[in-house]
Write a protein that holds these residues in place. Structure first.
Motif, PDB file in Angstrom:
ATOM      1  N   VAL A  97       0.857  -1.182   0.000  1.00 19.69           N
ATOM      2  CA  VAL A  97       0.000   0.000   0.000  1.00 19.69           C
ATOM      3  C   VAL A  97       0.891   1.229   0.000  1.00 19.69           C
ATOM      4  CG1 VAL A  97      -1.774   1.301   1.222  1.00 19.69           C
ATOM      5  CG2 VAL A  97      -1.850  -1.201   1.230  1.00 19.69           C
ATOM      6  N   ILE A  98       0.671   2.091  -0.985  1.00 19.50           N
ATOM      7  CA  ILE A  98       1.358   3.382  -1.038  1.00 19.50           C
ATOM      8  C   ILE A  98       0.303   4.427  -0.686  1.00 19.50           C
ATOM      9  CG2 ILE A  98       2.689   4.979  -2.464  1.00 19.50           C
ATOM     10  CD1 ILE A  98       3.432   2.559  -4.235  1.00 19.50           C
ATOM     11  N   PRO A  99       0.260   4.872   0.573  1.00 23.94           N
ATOM     12  CA  PRO A  99      -0.865   5.695   1.043  1.00 23.94           C
ATOM     13  C   PRO A  99      -0.793   7.124   0.521  1.00 23.94           C
ATOM     14  CG  PRO A  99       0.726   5.365   2.805  1.00 23.94           C
ATOM     15  CD  PRO A  99       1.205   4.554   1.649  1.00 23.94           C
ATOM     16  N   ALA A 100      -1.817   7.499  -0.237  1.00 20.23           N
ATOM     17  CA  ALA A 100      -1.852   8.833  -0.818  1.00 20.23           C
ATOM     18  C   ALA A 100      -3.184   9.512  -0.548  1.00 20.23           C
ATOM     19  CB  ALA A 100      -1.597   8.756  -2.325  1.00 20.23           C
ATOM     20  N   GLY A 101      -3.958   8.976   0.415  1.00 24.50           N
ATOM     21  CA  GLY A 101      -5.246   9.566   0.741  1.00 24.50           C
ATOM     22  C   GLY A 101      -5.143  10.439   1.977  1.00 24.50           C
ATOM     23  N   THR A 102      -6.267  10.576   2.679  1.00 22.15           N
ATOM     24  CA  THR A 102      -6.299  11.448   3.849  1.00 22.15           C
ATOM     25  C   THR A 102      -6.424  10.683   5.166  1.00 22.15           C
ATOM     26  OG1 THR A 102      -8.690  11.706   3.504  1.00 22.15           O
ATOM     27  CG2 THR A 102      -7.248  13.418   2.607  1.00 22.15           C
ATOM     28  N   GLY A 103      -6.996   9.466   5.143  1.00 23.66           N
ATOM     29  CA  GLY A 103      -7.179   8.717   6.378  1.00 23.66           C
ATOM     30  C   GLY A 103      -6.068   7.722   6.622  1.00 23.66           C
ATOM     31  N   ASN A 104      -5.902   6.786   5.696  1.00 19.80           N
ATOM     32  CA  ASN A 104      -4.827   5.788   5.734  1.00 19.80           C
ATOM     33  C   ASN A 104      -4.826   4.957   7.014  1.00 19.80           C
ATOM     34  OD1 ASN A 104      -3.919   6.845   3.227  1.00 19.80           O
ATOM     35  ND2 ASN A 104      -2.711   8.385   4.283  1.00 19.80           N
ATOM     36  N   ASP A 105      -6.020   4.626   7.515  1.00 15.70           N
ATOM     37  CA  ASP A 105      -6.114   3.875   8.767  1.00 15.70           C
ATOM     38  C   ASP A 105      -5.603   2.444   8.623  1.00 15.70           C
ATOM     39  OD1 ASP A 105      -7.220   5.779  10.632  1.00 15.70           O
ATOM     40  OD2 ASP A 105      -9.058   5.699   9.469  1.00 15.70           O
ATOM     41  N   PHE A 106      -5.942   1.769   7.526  1.00 15.15           N
ATOM     42  CA  PHE A 106      -5.447   0.404   7.348  1.00 15.15           C
ATOM     43  C   PHE A 106      -3.920   0.392   7.301  1.00 15.15           C
ATOM     44  CE2 PHE A 106      -3.750  -2.840   4.475  1.00 15.15           C
ATOM     45  CZ  PHE A 106      -4.107  -3.975   5.176  1.00 15.15           C
ATOM     46  N   ALA A 107      -3.341   1.302   6.521  1.00 10.29           N
ATOM     47  CA  ALA A 107      -1.886   1.347   6.402  1.00 10.29           C
ATOM     48  C   ALA A 107      -1.238   1.572   7.760  1.00 10.29           C
ATOM     49  CB  ALA A 107      -1.476   2.451   5.425  1.00 10.29           C
ATOM     50  N   ARG A 108      -1.759   2.513   8.511  1.00 14.53           N
ATOM     51  CA  ARG A 108      -1.186   2.815   9.835  1.00 14.53           C
ATOM     52  C   ARG A 108      -1.284   1.604  10.760  1.00 14.53           C
ATOM     53  NH1 ARG A 108      -4.312   6.712  10.775  1.00 14.53           N
ATOM     54  NH2 ARG A 108      -3.043   8.429  10.034  1.00 14.53           N
ATOM     55  N   GLY A 109      -2.421   0.948  10.747  1.00 13.07           N
ATOM     56  CA  GLY A 109      -2.614  -0.188  11.635  1.00 13.07           C
ATOM     57  C   GLY A 109      -1.786  -1.401  11.259  1.00 13.07           C
ATOM     58  N   ALA A 110      -1.536  -1.582   9.960  1.00 13.59           N
ATOM     59  CA  ALA A 110      -0.798  -2.760   9.496  1.00 13.59           C
ATOM     60  C   ALA A 110       0.710  -2.607   9.644  1.00 13.59           C
ATOM     61  CB  ALA A 110      -1.141  -3.046   8.040  1.00 13.59           C
ATOM     62  N   GLY A 111       1.183  -1.390   9.907  1.00 11.01           N
ATOM     63  CA  GLY A 111       2.625  -1.158  10.012  1.00 11.01           C
ATOM     64  C   GLY A 111       3.252  -0.683   8.721  1.00 11.01           C
ATOM     65  N   ILE A 112       2.427  -0.143   7.836  1.00 19.08           N
ATOM     66  CA  ILE A 112       2.898   0.405   6.565  1.00 19.08           C
ATOM     67  C   ILE A 112       3.256   1.877   6.791  1.00 19.08           C
ATOM     68  CG2 ILE A 112       2.205   0.969   4.191  1.00 19.08           C
ATOM     69  CD1 ILE A 112       0.197  -1.433   4.504  1.00 19.08           C
ATOM     70  N   PRO A 113       4.376   2.352   6.282  1.00 16.30           N
ATOM     71  CA  PRO A 113       4.748   3.754   6.493  1.00 16.30           C
ATOM     72  C   PRO A 113       3.663   4.719   6.015  1.00 16.30           C
ATOM     73  CG  PRO A 113       6.596   2.539   5.593  1.00 16.30           C
ATOM     74  CD  PRO A 113       5.414   1.617   5.535  1.00 16.30           C
ATOM     75  N   GLY A 114       3.569   5.860   6.679  1.00 14.92           N
ATOM     76  CA  GLY A 114       2.501   6.802   6.389  1.00 14.92           C
ATOM     77  C   GLY A 114       2.750   7.746   5.248  1.00 14.92           C
ATOM     78  N   SER A 115       3.980   7.853   4.782  1.00 14.35           N
ATOM     79  CA  SER A 115       4.277   8.758   3.665  1.00 14.35           C
ATOM     80  C   SER A 115       4.509   7.955   2.397  1.00 14.35           C
ATOM     81  CB  SER A 115       5.506   9.613   3.967  1.00 14.35           C
ATOM     82  OG  SER A 115       6.695   8.833   3.848  1.00 14.35           O
TER      83      SER A 115
END
Length: 304
Positions: A97-115
């Motif tokens: 997951v390359i998070p480019a939205g505004t919430g990114n809750d799944f990414a944060r919870g899974a341990g995926i970097p936020g930027s």
């Protein structure tokens, strides 16, 4: 003498260009350049989607044809992450997951970097973990949920936040939460938790795998993505003033110490009640009754 040429592993990147107000589309060329530079042992396939349906079909096709070592990378917000995890669950594909939205809750919870930059570097490094998912079934069908299945007050706030034009992530959620509170009253729930039926009035019932929603609210602050259990958080009937006091502490998770909050762990939860609907990973999931079951070790994902 004949031989078989080994197939190079495949990295498929599906980008929602409109995520983050168009930011995903603007940075996509830099993302692709870094992946070409950093990953030399794989074939890179990049596609940009223009609709939700197209993104769903692209991610699903890539996951269904994946072989061990192949990666399906989705670039966008929580909606794209939701499509990606549903495509890759119980397949040979590894989700990035390359998070480019505004919430990114799944990414944060899974341990995926936020930027975006750090998530791309995680893809280059290739470190993975295998996590649980929730599996939701109701009259509208069945699908996997990465973070939270919500109902009640939180679901109404989530739906209203999705409907507004100005997207400011957690700020939007917080604003709508205050607006919805003015007219909200406790709801009647019929819930069965691991076979034990219960009836009560509550402000919300949240069934979590990764315990984050609403742009960082920690509805299940001590969640474990690998424990084979769902975290159930119930905020029982309370005054609007009480809920107003609890809202700010949901970002730290401290709200769980209040006596109106009940927490349980379970493998199967059925949610029903009057005037309820369910949301999952920030997306509307339809009607109740809805059954949520744990799906242990259902997804391999790239992490920091």
């Amino acid at each position: 003498m004949s031989g078989t040429v080994a197939r190079r592993r495949l990295i498929t990147v599906v980008c929602n260009r409109e995520s983050g107000g168009g930011r995903a589309g603007r940075v996509l060329p830099k993302v692709v350049a870094r992946l070409h530079e950093g990953i030399t042992d794989a074939e890179l396939h990049v596609v940009a989607s223009s609709t939700y349906e197209e993104a769903r079909d692209l991610t699903r096709a890539a996951a269904l044809t994946a072989q061990p070592g192949d990666v399906v990378a989705v670039m966008g917000g929580d909606g794209m992450a939701h499509l990606g995890l549903n495509a890759c669950a119980r397949t040979d594909a590894t989700l990035a997951v390359i998070p480019a939205g505004t919430g990114n809750d799944f990414a944060r919870g899974a341990g995926i970097p936020g930027s975006i930059r750090e998530a791309v570097e995680a893809l280059v490094r290739g470190r993975t973990r295998v996590i649980d998912l929730s599996h939701l079934t109701n009259a509208e069908g069945d699908r996997y949920i990465g973070a939270v299945v919500s109902s009640g007050y939180d679901a109404r706030v989530n739906r209203a936040t999705n409907d507004i034009r100005l997207r400011l992530g957690a700020l939007s959620y917080g604003y709508i939460a205050l607006r919805e509170l003015a007219a909200f009253s406790p709801l009647s729930y019929r819930v069965t938790i691991d076979g034990e039926p219960r009836e009560f009035e509550a402000m919300l019932v949240a069934v979590a795998n990764l315990g984050l929603f609403g742009g960082g609210m920690r509805v299940a602050p001590d969640f474990d993505a690998e424990d084979g259990l769902l975290d159930v958080t119930i905020i029982h009937a309370a005054s609007r003033a009480k809920l107003l006091r609890l809202l700010p502490t949901m970002y730290s998770g401290k709200f769980v110490t209040d006596p109106v909050v009940e927490r349980l762990r379970a493998r199967r939860v059925e949610v029903d009640g009057d005037g309820l609907f369910v949301m999952g990973d920030g997306e509307e999931m339809g009607s109740v009754p809805a059954v949520v079951k744990i799906a242990p070790r259902a997804l391999r994902v790239l992490v920091a």
